[in-house]
Design a protein around this motif. Structure first.
Motif, PDB file in Angstrom:
ATOM      1  N   LYS A 188       0.802  -1.227   0.000  1.00 30.69           N
ATOM      2  CA  LYS A 188       0.000   0.000   0.000  1.00 30.69           C
ATOM      3  C   LYS A 188       0.835   1.278   0.000  1.00 30.69           C
ATOM      4  O   LYS A 188       0.289   2.371  -0.063  1.00 30.69           O
ATOM      5  CB  LYS A 188      -0.948  -0.006   1.213  1.00 30.69           C
ATOM      6  N   SER A 200      -1.536   4.619   0.903  1.00 31.32           N
ATOM      7  CA  SER A 200      -2.503   5.157  -0.065  1.00 31.32           C
ATOM      8  C   SER A 200      -2.191   4.751  -1.508  1.00 31.32           C
ATOM      9  O   SER A 200      -2.729   5.347  -2.440  1.00 31.32           O
ATOM     10  CB  SER A 200      -2.565   6.681   0.048  1.00 31.32           C
ATOM     11  N   TYR A 201      -1.333   3.781  -1.710  1.00 27.10           N
ATOM     12  CA  TYR A 201      -1.012   3.234  -3.039  1.00 27.10           C
ATOM     13  C   TYR A 201      -0.430   4.281  -3.994  1.00 27.10           C
ATOM     14  O   TYR A 201      -0.488   4.115  -5.213  1.00 27.10           O
ATOM     15  CB  TYR A 201      -2.262   2.626  -3.698  1.00 27.10           C
ATOM     16  N   LEU A 202       0.152   5.349  -3.467  1.00 19.83           N
ATOM     17  CA  LEU A 202       0.625   6.412  -4.355  1.00 19.83           C
ATOM     18  C   LEU A 202       1.683   5.921  -5.325  1.00 19.83           C
ATOM     19  O   LEU A 202       1.735   6.372  -6.479  1.00 19.83           O
ATOM     20  CB  LEU A 202       1.155   7.582  -3.520  1.00 19.83           C
ATOM     21  N   ASP A 250      -4.858  -0.497   5.768  1.00 24.29           N
ATOM     22  CA  ASP A 250      -3.413  -0.298   5.912  1.00 24.29           C
ATOM     23  C   ASP A 250      -3.040  -0.616   7.353  1.00 24.29           C
ATOM     24  O   ASP A 250      -3.274   0.169   8.268  1.00 24.29           O
ATOM     25  CB  ASP A 250      -3.054   1.152   5.570  1.00 24.29           C
ATOM     26  N   GLU A 299       1.273   6.743  11.068  1.00 29.09           N
ATOM     27  CA  GLU A 299       1.087   5.750  10.009  1.00 29.09           C
ATOM     28  C   GLU A 299       2.090   4.602  10.064  1.00 29.09           C
ATOM     29  O   GLU A 299       1.860   3.560   9.449  1.00 29.09           O
ATOM     30  CB  GLU A 299       1.172   6.428   8.623  1.00 29.09           C
TER      31      GLU A 299
END
Length: 490
Positions: A225, A230-232, A258, A347
């Motif tokens: 992720k 956020s899969y950027l 996540d 995070e």
């Protein structure tokens, strides 16, 4: 007076098993008990968990993940298929000599960058550009940790299954061997040694079930992720790439959340092993106590050449049982470190170094199970001492049975009060239960000739212990076929 049928039933029940006195004291039976040596396989130190968590195995898992990621990205058109094919061919441990990794790490001081730089030397320029495409280090190493944990769970289940068969062998042999059951440290009622062991069979089997349940959560924890979830890096195809990557590894669909900051699966992994440690610490403590000189019901047979004491040749000191008690103190403390990591910063956090902590827990658990297996294999039972201990209460452990026998005459409450009064008097006089009953003419008259003899034999007052042992063994054996097995291609 009680009916003839009730008396006959009591006598039949009492006669259903061989009498304890005499038979249990015979030299033949004692020698037979001492000759019994378990034949079930014993765990041997093989370093399997150490290998699973070794640097080489970790790198191999990272390579599997990189190759699976590339194939998943190619399937979604993120990178060329030719690049995925080249990465899959190159992502093998042989292309990562440790000397090369060490030299590269000395320059870049980052283990993932060092690994990627060395691996790229085995790729053409275009394919090298698509290696680790859009990925981040934390995803690869957290996923690799899950794969290591998964393999270690398979190994621990195998160890518990070996121990299960050892316990079953012993429980079968001692299914009907009478001993005293203790509650709150006091002599309570007769049980069998097989019944005592059956409790550990059940508990051990539930730990296998817990590890099996945990496998699903581990397998769903492959994650791709990105740094903040956020899969950027992976772009619009990120979720599908993550799903396909797990499928490439033969794993189910990953959790959608996540979890980098929510380390609950790590914590559960450690917690289950903490519970396993407590089980075997209890077993070790019980064996430790049962082999005390004052009890002497069991002992640990020392390996050939071993010495129990440096200055007292008569001593056969507990060894493996003592080790299990210590394991039960250490492993839960290690597990606490992993559980504390659930209180994470934002995070993602790495202050507790969780990967090292889970390795420490698994290594300690493997060592503990090895000690448990060896203890079971060396466990020897002194049936004669068990019989002697049954008689130490002078029959008073059978007051419940006497109450049941006379309650038709005196009523349940009256029978209990009568036996309680006798016990109080005997605490002053030292009289046995038989002597106390025979001194009470009114009470003695309630028994038919020979009935009291039968009722005061503790070996015939074992309830359904034998059937219980059979049921526990049958259930354990019936579910073994469905236990998870590590895939042969991993």
């Amino acid at each position: 007076m009680r009916s003839a049928a009730a008396i006959a039933a009591a006598l039949a029940m009492a006669a259903s098993l061989p009498a304890l006195s005499g038979a249990q004291d015979s030299p033949a039976l004692q020698a037979q008990a001492e000759r019994f040596a378990p034949q079930a396989d014993t765990l041997s130190p093989n370093g399997e968990i150490a290998e699973i968590f070794s640097v080489g195995s970790l790198n191999a898992q990272v390579l599997r993940l990189e190759a699976a990621l590339a194939r998943a990205q190619a399937a979604r058109g993120v990178i060329p298929q030719s690049a995925a094919d080249a990465i899959t061919v190159a992502a093998i441990p042989e292309n990562l000599p440790q000397a090369d990794l060490d030299a590269e790490y000395a320059v870049v001081r980052h283990r993932m960058v060092a690994l990627l730089n060395v691996l790229r030397r085995s790729l053409d320029e275009e394919s090298a550009d698509y290696l680790h495409y859009g990925a981040t280090t934390v995803d690869l190493y957290d996923s690799a940790a899950m794969l290591q944990m998964r393999n270690s769970v398979f190994a621990l289940i195998d160890d518990l299954r070996t121990i299960e068969l050892q316990l079953i062998e012993q429980a079968r042999h001692y299914r009907d061997t009478p001993m005293i059951g203790r509650t709150l440290g006091q002599h309570a009622l007769p049980i069998t040694f097989g019944k005592k062991l059956s409790g550990y069979i059940g508990e051990n089997r539930r730990h296998i079930d817990r590890l099996t349940d945990l496998l699903e959560r581990i397998e769903r924890s492959i994650i791709m992720k990105g740094a903040v979830g956020s899969y950027l890096g992976l772009g619009e195809e990120g979720q599908e790439v993550e799903r396909l990557m797990a499928a490439e590894l033969g794993l189910p669909e990953p959790y959608p959340d996540d979890w980098h900051a929510g380390r609950d699966v790590f914590a559960e992994y450690a917690l289950v092993q903490s519970m396993i440690a407590h089980t075997w610490a209890r077993f070790g403590q019980e064996i430790f106590l049962l082999q005390m000189t004052d009890i002497g019901s069991v002992y640990e047979q020392l390996p050939g050449g071993s010495v129990g004491s440096s200055t007292m040749p008569h001593k056969v000191n507990p060894s493996l049982s003592e080790a299990l008690i210590q394991h039960g103190r250490v492993i839960p403390r290690l597990a606490e470190i992993v559980q504390d990591d659930m209180i994470n910063f934002f995070e993602r956090d790495n202050t507790s170094r969780p990967n090292q902590a889970i390795e420490d827990v698994a290594l300690a658990t493997e060592a503990m199970l090895g000690d448990a297996s060896r203890l079971i294999s060396r466990l020897r039972v002194n049936e004669t001492r068990m019989a002697e201990n049954l008689g130490r209460s002078e029959g008073w452990i059978l007051t419940q049975r006497i109450v049941f026998a006379i309650q038709d005459d005196l009523g349940r409450e009256g029978a209990e009060h009568r036996l309680r009064d006798l016990a109080a008097e005997a605490s002053e006089t030292g009289a046995s239960l038989r002597e106390a009953i025979e001194a009470d003419a009114e009470l003695l008259a309630l028994f038919e000739p020979g009935e009291l003899d039968a009722l005061l034999d503790p070996a015939t007052y074992l309830g359904l212990d034998g059937a219980l042992v059979d049921a526990v063994i049958a259930e354990a054996l019936s579910v073994r076929a469905s236990d998870p097995v590590r895939p042969s291609n991993e």
